[in-house]
Scaffold this active site. Structure first.
Site, PDB file in Angstrom:
ATOM      1  N   ASP A   1       0.820  -1.212   0.000  1.00 30.76           N
ATOM      2  CA  ASP A   1       0.000   0.000   0.000  1.00 30.76           C
ATOM      3  C   ASP A   1       0.861   1.273   0.000  1.00 30.76           C
ATOM      4  O   ASP A   1       2.090   1.212   0.004  1.00 30.76           O
ATOM      5  CB  ASP A   1      -0.908  -0.068   1.250  1.00 30.76           C
TER       6      ASP A   1
ATOM      7  N   GLU B   1      -0.834   1.677  -5.191  1.00 31.39           N
ATOM      8  CA  GLU B   1      -0.432   3.087  -5.089  1.00 31.39           C
ATOM      9  C   GLU B   1      -1.599   4.018  -5.427  1.00 31.39           C
ATOM     10  O   GLU B   1      -1.441   5.227  -5.327  1.00 31.39           O
ATOM     11  CB  GLU B   1       0.801   3.291  -5.988  1.00 31.39           C
ATOM     12  N   TRP B   2      -2.729   3.468  -5.833  1.00 34.51           N
ATOM     13  CA  TRP B   2      -3.983   4.184  -6.116  1.00 34.51           C
ATOM     14  C   TRP B   2      -3.956   5.021  -7.397  1.00 34.51           C
ATOM     15  O   TRP B   2      -4.885   5.789  -7.663  1.00 34.51           O
ATOM     16  CB  TRP B   2      -4.417   5.082  -4.945  1.00 34.51           C
ATOM     17  N   GLY B   3      -2.866   4.976  -8.168  1.00 35.28           N
ATOM     18  CA  GLY B   3      -2.865   5.637  -9.469  1.00 35.28           C
ATOM     19  C   GLY B   3      -2.287   7.037  -9.499  1.00 35.28           C
ATOM     20  O   GLY B   3      -2.110   7.607 -10.574  1.00 35.28           O
TER      21      GLY B   3
ATOM     22  N   ASP C   1     -10.084   3.627  -3.253  1.00 37.79           N
ATOM     23  CA  ASP C   1     -10.792   2.415  -2.832  1.00 37.79           C
ATOM     24  C   ASP C   1     -12.199   2.311  -3.421  1.00 37.79           C
ATOM     25  O   ASP C   1     -12.947   3.290  -3.466  1.00 37.79           O
ATOM     26  CB  ASP C   1     -10.902   2.377  -1.309  1.00 37.79           C
TER      27      ASP C   1
HETATM   28  C1  GLA Z   1      -5.938   1.297   1.514  1.00 41.35           C
HETATM   29  C2  GLA Z   1      -6.100   0.333   0.343  1.00 41.35           C
HETATM   30  C3  GLA Z   1      -7.219  -0.642   0.645  1.00 41.35           C
HETATM   31  C4  GLA Z   1      -6.920  -1.402   1.931  1.00 41.35           C
HETATM   32  C5  GLA Z   1      -6.672  -0.423   3.070  1.00 41.35           C
HETATM   33  C6  GLA Z   1      -6.141  -1.099   4.314  1.00 41.35           C
HETATM   34  O1  GLA Z   1      -7.047   2.129   1.652  1.00 41.35           O
HETATM   35  O2  GLA Z   1      -6.344   1.021  -0.831  1.00 41.35           O
HETATM   36  O3  GLA Z   1      -7.407  -1.546  -0.424  1.00 41.35           O
HETATM   37  O4  GLA Z   1      -5.795  -2.217   1.722  1.00 41.35           O
HETATM   38  O5  GLA Z   1      -5.728   0.574   2.711  1.00 41.35           O
HETATM   39  O6  GLA Z   1      -5.909  -0.203   5.361  1.00 41.35           O
END
Ligand code: GLA
Length: 399
Positions: free
Chosen positions: A157, A190-192, A211
């Site tokens: 993450d 890394e969410w992009g 998310d």
């Molecule tokens: C981030 C990630 C999620 C999950 C949470 C856990 O938000 O994007 O997919 O793994 O952390 O805390």
């Protein structure tokens, strides 16, 4: 001899390209563990940090008895919350002794004994998103520990990373995993924000967005649409990851069907995030539908493109598949049933990325309706169907 020469030339060519910087720098880390999109289960979407050994053993058992394993799901991954709040005296991570009284190696052995692969979560920062110890400064130590436990998959993450260089941080962990010599699939989360789809060769899957939640329009459709402009980066061993599935987590039956269909059309990793012990038969049938899974797992690994259809708020998503076959997914985004009518001979589709150029006036395809699981005529006539709100019709087209 001829083959040998070709290979040498090819190797040199790659080196030259790499040195010129035309491609992502050759790190020597190229992932090889995911020729098709990874499939598994992850604890986060339903349980967040409320996980422990008895609950998870029940989940492993349900993974097998429900037919998920036999449908192709492979990884069983514990997300955030598996650790104790502090490292031990040597700086090693420890599994929370209350949640995992037998330790993590014993739990990994249980997962493996059921014919599954075992995944864990950590984070590039000083702490995970839920505040547990992150891997920053401990990357090689953590990777060795995971290998000693039998970890097969690491989700990594991006919380609490301050001014860390994202690509470098992921390369560090990727190198640490490689150094263990154990094959560990690397799932970058890394969410992009730093366009990780450009980072070829660091891991096998790359989260592209924030998310997901079990909200169809606000989350599922929004995330699905964001995958279209980056579809060309998707492919074997470097999958764009639009996040885990919310099938069975509270959306309507139509929305669950559409969500699963879209992820398969996108050639996305299929990581279910529901309570496998309590899923309805409907959810189970969605998640294990072999024709949909075959579309997701198609060896070409091409992500769908989309185009508008004549009906209001209905898109056509098109995924080119092997042997010149295609998958079509018609998606009704609106809150009302939509009538979709067109003459196949009026339809033309083209895709620069795959050189697809089909005029249905010239070529006839046979149709198979995936969710109805039956043949559905051919492209000789007219398509005429009502599609309910937030639902899909998925067709496989074969010449
Ligand atoms: C981030 C990630 C999620 C999950 C949470 C856990 O938000 O994007 O997919 O793994 O952390 O805390």
């Amino acid at each position: 001899m001829k083959q040998l020469i070709n290979r040498t030339v090819c190797t040199m060519y790659l080196c030259i390209i790499s040195a010129s910087g035309a491609f992502a720098q050759n790190t020597g880390l190229t992932g090889t563990l995911a020729p098709t999109p990874p499939m598994g289960w992850n604890s986060w979407n339903t349980f967040q940090t409320r996980i422990d050994e008895p609950l998870l053993k029940g989940m492993v058992d349900a993974y097998v008895s429900s037919g998920m394993r036999d449908a192709g799901y492979q990884y069983f991954t514990l997300d955030d919350g598996w650790m104790a709040m502090e490292r031990d005296g040597q700086g090693n991570l420890i599994a929370d002794p209350k949640k995992f009284p037998d330790g993590m190696k014993a739990f990994a052995d249980y997962v493996h004994s059921k014919g599954l692969k075992f995944g864990l979560y950590n984070c590039a920062g000083t702490k995970t998103c839920a505040g547990y110890p992150g891997s920053r400064g401990h990357e090689y130590q953590d990777a060795l520990l995971y290998a000693s436990w039998g970890v097969d998959f690491l989700k990594y993450d991006w919380c609490n990373t301050d001014s860390l260089n994202a690509r470098e941080a992921y390369i560090t962990m990727s190198s640490a995993l490689k150094a263990t010599k154990r094959p560990i699939l690397f799932s970058l989360c890394e969410w992009g924000g730093h366009q990780p789809w450009n980072w070829k060769g660091i891991g096998e899957m790359y989260r592209t967005t924030g998310d997901i939640s079990a909200k169809f329009t606000r989350s599922v459709l929004r995330i699905a649409d964001k995958q279209i402009p980056i579809r060309k980066y998707n492919g074997p061993n470097h999958w764009n990851d639009p996040d885990m599935l919310e099938v069975g987590n509270g959306m309507t039956v139509a929305e669950d069907r559409a969500h699963f269909s879209l992820w398969c059309m996108l050639a996305a990793p299929l990581v279910s995030g529901n309570d496998l012990r309590k899923m309805t038969e409907q959810t189970r049938l969605f998640l294990t539908n072999k024709d949909m899974i075959a579309i997701d797992q198609d060896e070409r690994g091409i992500s769908a493109f989309k185009m508008p259809l004549t009906a209001d708020s209905v898109d056509l998503w098109v995924k080119p598949l092997k042997n010149n076959t295609l998958a079509f997914c018609m998606l009704n985004r609106s809150s009302k049933t939509q009538k979709v009518t067109f003459k196949w001979s009026d339809l033309m589709i083209a895709d620069n990325q795959t050189d697809l150029d089909i005029k249905f006036a010239d070529t006839v395809y046979n149709l198979y309706d995936v969710w109805a699981a039956k043949k559905s005529g051919s492209t000789k006539g007219t398509f005429n169907r009502d599609i309910a709100s937030h639902d899909v019709v998925v067709l496989k087209l074969e010449k």
